[in-house]
Design an enzyme around this catalytic site. Structure first.
Site, PDB file in Angstrom:
ATOM      1  CG  ASP A   1      -2.046   0.920   1.240  1.00 23.70           C
ATOM      2  OD1 ASP A   1      -2.250   1.591   0.217  1.00 23.70           O
ATOM      3  OD2 ASP A   1      -2.762   0.998   2.262  1.00 23.70           O
TER       4      ASP A   1
ATOM      5  CB  VAL B   1       0.798  -5.749   7.979  1.00 21.56           C
ATOM      6  CG1 VAL B   1       0.294  -5.195   9.299  1.00 21.56           C
ATOM      7  CG2 VAL B   1       2.024  -4.987   7.538  1.00 21.56           C
ATOM      8  CE1 TYR B   2      -4.120  -5.244   8.150  1.00 21.93           C
ATOM      9  CE2 TYR B   2      -5.550  -5.789   6.309  1.00 21.93           C
ATOM     10  CZ  TYR B   2      -5.115  -4.887   7.254  1.00 21.93           C
ATOM     11  OH  TYR B   2      -5.674  -3.631   7.300  1.00 21.93           O
TER      12      TYR B   2
HETATM   13  N1  AR6 Z   1       5.153  -5.432  -4.785  1.00 25.80           N
HETATM   14  C1  AR6 Z   1       4.637  -6.669  -4.615  1.00 25.80           C
HETATM   15  N2  AR6 Z   1       4.402  -7.201  -3.402  1.00 25.80           N
HETATM   16  C2  AR6 Z   1       4.728  -6.468  -2.324  1.00 25.80           C
HETATM   17  C3  AR6 Z   1       5.268  -5.166  -2.402  1.00 25.80           C
HETATM   18  C4  AR6 Z   1       5.488  -4.655  -3.713  1.00 25.80           C
HETATM   19  N3  AR6 Z   1       5.997  -3.433  -3.900  1.00 25.80           N
HETATM   20  N4  AR6 Z   1       5.473  -4.707  -1.141  1.00 25.80           N
HETATM   21  C5  AR6 Z   1       5.078  -5.675  -0.290  1.00 25.80           C
HETATM   22  N5  AR6 Z   1       4.636  -6.739  -0.995  1.00 25.80           N
HETATM   23  P1  AR6 Z   1       1.181  -6.137   3.009  1.00 25.80           P
HETATM   24  P2  AR6 Z   1      -1.479  -6.996   3.972  1.00 25.80           P
HETATM   25  C6  AR6 Z   1       4.085  -8.021  -0.504  1.00 25.80           C
HETATM   26  O1  AR6 Z   1       1.694  -6.084   4.409  1.00 25.80           O
HETATM   27  O2  AR6 Z   1      -0.907  -8.158   4.687  1.00 25.80           O
HETATM   28  C7  AR6 Z   1      -0.677  -1.949   4.892  1.00 25.80           C
HETATM   29  O3  AR6 Z   1      -0.183  -1.130   5.900  1.00 25.80           O
HETATM   30  C8  AR6 Z   1       4.421  -8.463   0.890  1.00 25.80           C
HETATM   31  O4  AR6 Z   1       5.694  -9.114   0.911  1.00 25.80           O
HETATM   32  O5  AR6 Z   1       1.513  -5.045   2.085  1.00 25.80           O
HETATM   33  O6  AR6 Z   1      -2.727  -7.181   3.155  1.00 25.80           O
HETATM   34  C9  AR6 Z   1      -2.117  -1.621   4.510  1.00 25.80           C
HETATM   35  O7  AR6 Z   1      -2.389  -0.228   4.621  1.00 25.80           O
HETATM   36  C10 AR6 Z   1       3.283  -9.434   1.171  1.00 25.80           C
HETATM   37  O8  AR6 Z   1       3.554 -10.725   0.593  1.00 25.80           O
HETATM   38  O9  AR6 Z   1      -0.453  -6.254   2.981  1.00 25.80           O
HETATM   39  C11 AR6 Z   1      -2.903  -2.408   5.506  1.00 25.80           C
HETATM   40  O10 AR6 Z   1      -3.047  -1.730   6.735  1.00 25.80           O
HETATM   41  C12 AR6 Z   1       2.098  -8.830   0.410  1.00 25.80           C
HETATM   42  O11 AR6 Z   1       2.668  -7.867  -0.480  1.00 25.80           O
HETATM   43  C13 AR6 Z   1      -2.067  -3.653   5.710  1.00 25.80           C
HETATM   44  O12 AR6 Z   1      -0.719  -3.281   5.384  1.00 25.80           O
HETATM   45  C14 AR6 Z   1       1.058  -8.122   1.262  1.00 25.80           C
HETATM   46  O13 AR6 Z   1       1.677  -7.524   2.380  1.00 25.80           O
HETATM   47  C15 AR6 Z   1      -2.477  -4.744   4.765  1.00 25.80           C
HETATM   48  O14 AR6 Z   1      -1.755  -5.898   5.072  1.00 25.80           O
END
Ligand code: AR6
Length: 182
Positions: free
Chosen positions: A39, A125-126
């Site tokens: 995000d 994070v989730y």
């Molecule tokens: N490109 C592809 N994947 C990514 C990238 C990127 N640039 N950056 C991270 N990931 P997360 P969630 C991966 O924590 O668990 C935020 O604060 C990461 O390694 O981004 O749905 C939001 O505002 C992981 O596998 O999302 C919410 O509050 C995946 O993306 C909360 O985090 C998702 O990790 C959402 O948590």
């Protein structure tokens, strides 16, 4: 890689913000006002106009998604999907995660998108267990594709090799075996 009808599904280790597809999906939170992880990366790359549009959307329920423009991103649209926080598996997490993938494809179809990239929603994070999340992601996309005829390319964007291997294995498992010669 897996082909279902006219649609190619593939996993890639890539920063989703670099992809020049019709839509990238964001793993957002219910405020839609940005955060960390993917995000944060999407908002940084898109610029502050993305936040301004998100401020007009009134948030988003868990399991649902809303669409905006991509602004400075190479992607035309951002679909902001809100995955569930993992709470042990008895709180409807699987169904809510599946709903994120379904709603994202519906919105992409409404905008006549042909290519879409998903991050591993809820797997950061989730704390959703990665293998289960990957099964839900691939399974739900395959089930929903018949209602999303505009889509001919789906990319599962992975941030690391471990996630990539899970997607590769899931896509291979779903590949129909070649038919035996008569
Ligand atoms: N490109 C592809 N994947 C990514 C990238 C990127 N640039 N950056 C991270 N990931 P997360 P969630 C991966 O924590 O668990 C935020 O604060 C990461 O390694 O981004 O749905 C939001 O505002 C992981 O596998 O999302 C919410 O509050 C995946 O993306 C909360 O985090 C998702 O990790 C959402 O948590």
């Amino acid at each position: 890689m897996l082909t279902i009808g006219q649609c190619r599904l593939e996993a890639r280790v890539v920063d989703i913000t670099t992809l020049a597809v019709d839509a990238i999906v964001n793993a957002a939170n219910t405020s839609l006002l940005g955060g960390g992880g993917v995000d944060g990366a999407i908002h940084r790359a898109a610029g502050c106009d993305l936040l301004h549009e998100c401020e007009t959307l009134g948030g988003c329920a868990t399991g649902d998604a809303k669409i905006t423009a991509g602004y400075k991103l190479p992607a035309k649209h951002v679909i902001h999907a809100v995955g569930p926080v993992w709470g042990g598996g008895q709180r409807g997490e699987s169904e809510l995660l599946a709903s994120c993938y379904r709603r994202s494809l519906e919105l992409a179809q409404d905008e006549h998108c042909s290519s879409i990239a998903f991050p591993a929603i809820s797997c950061g994070v989730y704390r959703f267990p990665a293998q289960q999340a990957v099964q839900i992601a691939v399974g739900t996309v395959i089930e929903t594709l018949p209602q999303a005829a505009s889509i001919n390319h789906v990319i599962f964007a992975c941030f690391d090799d471990a996630m990539f291997r899970l997607y590769e294995s899931e896509l291979a498992d779903r590949q129909a075996p070649p038919s035996k010669p008569a």
